[in-house]
Motif scaffolding. Structure first.
Motif, PDB file in Angstrom:
ATOM      1  N   THR A  84      -6.899   4.078   2.473  1.00 42.83           N
ATOM      2  CA  THR A  84      -6.338   4.653   3.493  1.00 42.83           C
ATOM      3  C   THR A  84      -5.990   3.911   4.808  1.00 42.83           C
ATOM      4  O   THR A  84      -5.019   4.440   5.421  1.00 42.83           O
ATOM      5  N   GLU A  85      -6.834   2.888   4.965  1.00 44.58           N
ATOM      6  CA  GLU A  85      -6.158   2.131   6.290  1.00 44.58           C
ATOM      7  C   GLU A  85      -5.220   1.026   5.846  1.00 44.58           C
ATOM      8  O   GLU A  85      -4.587   0.329   6.789  1.00 44.58           O
ATOM      9  N   ALA A  86      -4.792   0.763   4.762  1.00 48.96           N
ATOM     10  CA  ALA A  86      -3.668  -0.166   4.239  1.00 48.96           C
ATOM     11  C   ALA A  86      -2.450   0.040   5.018  1.00 48.96           C
ATOM     12  O   ALA A  86      -2.086  -0.969   5.325  1.00 48.96           O
ATOM     13  N   PRO A  87      -2.046   1.155   5.165  1.00 49.45           N
ATOM     14  CA  PRO A  87      -0.555   1.327   5.895  1.00 49.45           C
ATOM     15  C   PRO A  87      -0.609   0.504   7.229  1.00 49.45           C
ATOM     16  O   PRO A  87       0.346  -0.113   7.491  1.00 49.45           O
ATOM     17  N   LYS A  88      -1.670   0.465   8.214  1.00 50.27           N
ATOM     18  CA  LYS A  88      -1.714  -0.332   9.160  1.00 50.27           C
ATOM     19  C   LYS A  88      -1.623  -1.827   9.079  1.00 50.27           C
ATOM     20  O   LYS A  88      -1.139  -2.597   9.881  1.00 50.27           O
ATOM     21  N   HIS A  89      -1.789  -2.234   7.927  1.00 50.27           N
ATOM     22  CA  HIS A  89      -1.795  -3.665   7.630  1.00 50.27           C
ATOM     23  C   HIS A  89      -0.395  -4.261   6.791  1.00 50.27           C
ATOM     24  O   HIS A  89      -0.235  -5.179   6.730  1.00 50.27           O
ATOM     25  N   ILE A  90       0.493  -3.158   6.584  1.00 50.06           N
ATOM     26  CA  ILE A  90       1.787  -3.457   6.138  1.00 50.06           C
ATOM     27  C   ILE A  90       3.047  -3.251   6.877  1.00 50.06           C
ATOM     28  O   ILE A  90       2.986  -2.062   7.442  1.00 50.06           O
ATOM     29  N   PRO A  91       3.768  -4.048   7.197  1.00 46.40           N
ATOM     30  CA  PRO A  91       5.158  -3.913   7.941  1.00 46.40           C
ATOM     31  C   PRO A  91       5.595  -2.463   7.605  1.00 46.40           C
ATOM     32  O   PRO A  91       6.073  -2.339   6.114  1.00 46.40           O
ATOM     33  N   GLY A  92       6.265  -1.855   8.538  1.00 47.44           N
ATOM     34  CA  GLY A  92       6.974  -0.670   8.234  1.00 47.44           C
ATOM     35  C   GLY A  92       6.097   0.525   7.905  1.00 47.44           C
ATOM     36  O   GLY A  92       6.591   1.655   7.971  1.00 47.44           O
ATOM     37  N   ARG A  93       4.791   0.372   7.871  1.00 53.73           N
ATOM     38  CA  ARG A  93       4.028   1.353   7.829  1.00 53.73           C
ATOM     39  C   ARG A  93       4.070   2.578   6.775  1.00 53.73           C
ATOM     40  O   ARG A  93       4.417   3.442   7.106  1.00 53.73           O
ATOM     41  N   PRO A  94       4.005   2.019   5.596  1.00 52.37           N
ATOM     42  CA  PRO A  94       4.378   2.954   4.119  1.00 52.37           C
ATOM     43  C   PRO A  94       3.279   4.493   4.519  1.00 52.37           C
ATOM     44  O   PRO A  94       1.950   4.235   5.177  1.00 52.37           O
ATOM     45  N   SER A  95       3.706   5.170   3.987  1.00 58.57           N
ATOM     46  CA  SER A  95       2.741   6.406   3.823  1.00 58.57           C
ATOM     47  C   SER A  95       1.580   6.280   3.101  1.00 58.57           C
ATOM     48  O   SER A  95       1.587   5.265   2.206  1.00 58.57           O
ATOM     49  N   GLN A  96       0.320   6.934   3.268  1.00 58.96           N
ATOM     50  CA  GLN A  96      -0.822   6.596   2.270  1.00 58.96           C
ATOM     51  C   GLN A  96      -0.410   7.013   0.969  1.00 58.96           C
ATOM     52  O   GLN A  96      -0.966   6.621   0.040  1.00 58.96           O
ATOM     53  N   ALA A  97       0.520   8.059   0.740  1.00 67.83           N
ATOM     54  CA  ALA A  97       0.849   8.362  -0.542  1.00 67.83           C
ATOM     55  C   ALA A  97       1.458   7.124  -1.287  1.00 67.83           C
ATOM     56  O   ALA A  97       1.102   7.020  -2.761  1.00 67.83           O
ATOM     57  N   SER A  98       2.259   6.546  -0.649  1.00 68.74           N
ATOM     58  CA  SER A  98       2.842   5.370  -1.352  1.00 68.74           C
ATOM     59  C   SER A  98       2.159   4.336  -1.611  1.00 68.74           C
ATOM     60  O   SER A  98       2.176   3.554  -2.776  1.00 68.74           O
ATOM     61  N   VAL A  99       1.242   4.130  -0.948  1.00 71.01           N
ATOM     62  CA  VAL A  99      -0.049   2.966  -1.108  1.00 71.01           C
ATOM     63  C   VAL A  99      -0.909   3.377  -2.160  1.00 71.01           C
ATOM     64  O   VAL A  99      -1.225   2.441  -3.000  1.00 71.01           O
ATOM     65  N   TRP A 100      -1.250   4.790  -2.365  1.00 76.50           N
ATOM     66  CA  TRP A 100      -1.958   5.145  -3.351  1.00 76.50           C
ATOM     67  C   TRP A 100      -1.380   4.971  -4.691  1.00 76.50           C
ATOM     68  O   TRP A 100      -1.887   4.572  -5.666  1.00 76.50           O
ATOM     69  N   ARG A 101       0.129   5.201  -4.476  1.00 73.60           N
ATOM     70  CA  ARG A 101       0.928   5.122  -5.784  1.00 73.60           C
ATOM     71  C   ARG A 101       0.894   3.670  -6.552  1.00 73.60           C
ATOM     72  O   ARG A 101       0.898   3.359  -7.516  1.00 73.60           O
ATOM     73  N   TRP A 102       1.051   2.779  -5.386  1.00 72.45           N
ATOM     74  CA  TRP A 102       1.070   1.401  -5.766  1.00 72.45           C
ATOM     75  C   TRP A 102      -0.248   1.043  -6.611  1.00 72.45           C
ATOM     76  O   TRP A 102      -0.325   0.089  -7.004  1.00 72.45           O
ATOM     77  N   VAL A 103      -1.412   1.603  -5.842  1.00 74.01           N
ATOM     78  CA  VAL A 103      -2.815   1.131  -6.626  1.00 74.01           C
ATOM     79  C   VAL A 103      -3.017   1.709  -7.814  1.00 74.01           C
ATOM     80  O   VAL A 103      -3.433   1.238  -8.740  1.00 74.01           O
ATOM     81  N   LEU A 104      -2.520   3.016  -7.826  1.00 80.18           N
ATOM     82  CA  LEU A 104      -2.870   3.869  -9.357  1.00 80.18           C
ATOM     83  C   LEU A 104      -1.899   3.760 -10.268  1.00 80.18           C
ATOM     84  O   LEU A 104      -2.261   3.642 -11.541  1.00 80.18           O
ATOM     85  N   GLN A 105      -0.705   3.813  -9.954  1.00 81.45           N
ATOM     86  CA  GLN A 105       0.400   3.728 -10.812  1.00 81.45           C
ATOM     87  C   GLN A 105       1.238   2.261 -10.887  1.00 81.45           C
ATOM     88  O   GLN A 105       1.673   1.996 -12.165  1.00 81.45           O
ATOM     89  N   GLY A 106       1.303   1.665  -9.789  1.00 78.76           N
ATOM     90  CA  GLY A 106       2.069   0.523  -9.556  1.00 78.76           C
ATOM     91  C   GLY A 106       3.430   0.823  -9.126  1.00 78.76           C
ATOM     92  O   GLY A 106       3.842   1.947  -9.238  1.00 78.76           O
ATOM     93  N   CYS A 107       4.205  -0.276  -9.081  1.00 78.37           N
ATOM     94  CA  CYS A 107       5.641  -0.177  -8.628  1.00 78.37           C
ATOM     95  C   CYS A 107       6.356  -1.299  -9.653  1.00 78.37           C
ATOM     96  O   CYS A 107       5.917  -2.586  -9.254  1.00 78.37           O
ATOM     97  N   GLY A 108       7.063  -0.994 -10.280  1.00 78.86           N
ATOM     98  CA  GLY A 108       7.796  -1.770 -11.086  1.00 78.86           C
ATOM     99  C   GLY A 108       6.857  -2.721 -12.298  1.00 78.86           C
ATOM    100  O   GLY A 108       7.145  -3.760 -12.274  1.00 78.86           O
ATOM    101  N   GLY A 109       5.997  -2.050 -12.389  1.00 81.79           N
ATOM    102  CA  GLY A 109       4.902  -2.571 -13.376  1.00 81.79           C
ATOM    103  C   GLY A 109       4.008  -3.377 -12.593  1.00 81.79           C
ATOM    104  O   GLY A 109       3.111  -4.057 -13.217  1.00 81.79           O
ATOM    105  N   ILE A 110       3.877  -3.454 -11.321  1.00 85.10           N
ATOM    106  CA  ILE A 110       3.032  -4.136 -10.632  1.00 85.10           C
ATOM    107  C   ILE A 110       1.942  -3.398  -9.918  1.00 85.10           C
ATOM    108  O   ILE A 110       2.494  -2.504  -9.087  1.00 85.10           O
ATOM    109  N   LYS A 111       0.910  -3.563  -9.806  1.00 86.47           N
ATOM    110  CA  LYS A 111      -0.063  -2.686  -8.949  1.00 86.47           C
ATOM    111  C   LYS A 111      -0.585  -3.516  -7.882  1.00 86.47           C
ATOM    112  O   LYS A 111      -0.924  -4.810  -8.008  1.00 86.47           O
ATOM    113  N   LEU A 112      -0.961  -2.705  -6.990  1.00 88.88           N
ATOM    114  CA  LEU A 112      -1.738  -3.326  -5.776  1.00 88.88           C
ATOM    115  C   LEU A 112      -3.112  -3.233  -6.053  1.00 88.88           C
ATOM    116  O   LEU A 112      -3.922  -2.367  -6.558  1.00 88.88           O
ATOM    117  N   GLU A 113      -3.658  -4.588  -5.959  1.00 87.86           N
ATOM    118  CA  GLU A 113      -5.237  -4.600  -6.428  1.00 87.86           C
ATOM    119  C   GLU A 113      -6.306  -3.978  -5.572  1.00 87.86           C
ATOM    120  O   GLU A 113      -5.793  -3.739  -4.413  1.00 87.86           O
TER     121      GLU A 113
END
Length: 90
Positions: A13-42
């Protein structure tokens, strides 16, 4: 794989503060759980809380950038390969 002894970890939930452009928490959760382009955020789960790291965000960004540029996706480090081969031993 996140290495607790060598990486700076924080709640997802704190990750958006560490990412340029401050993506939404929903985006970060999607990257963690589903990935983006087949790549997941560890991430790791400790005590019912999901954490990620600055280094994991960097690896995610590097892999997504390589994928978008048509370059080979950076491979995992030998340490990560060793760790994943031992996961079944737990």
């Amino acid at each position: 794989m996140i290495d607790l002894s060598n990486e700076t970890v924080f709640l997802v939930t704190e990750a958006p503060k560490h990412i340029p452009g401050r993506p939404s928490q929903a985006s970060v959760w999607r990257w963690v759980l589903q990935g983006c382009g087949g790549i997941k955020l560890e991430s790791i789960l400790i005590g019912g809380r999901r954490l990620t790291s600055t280094e994991a965000i960097q690896r995610f960004a590097d892999a997504r950038t390589a994928q978008a540029s048509g370059e080979p996706i950076p491979s995992r480090t030998p340490r990560c390969l060793r760790s994943s081969s031992h996961q079944g031993d737990v």
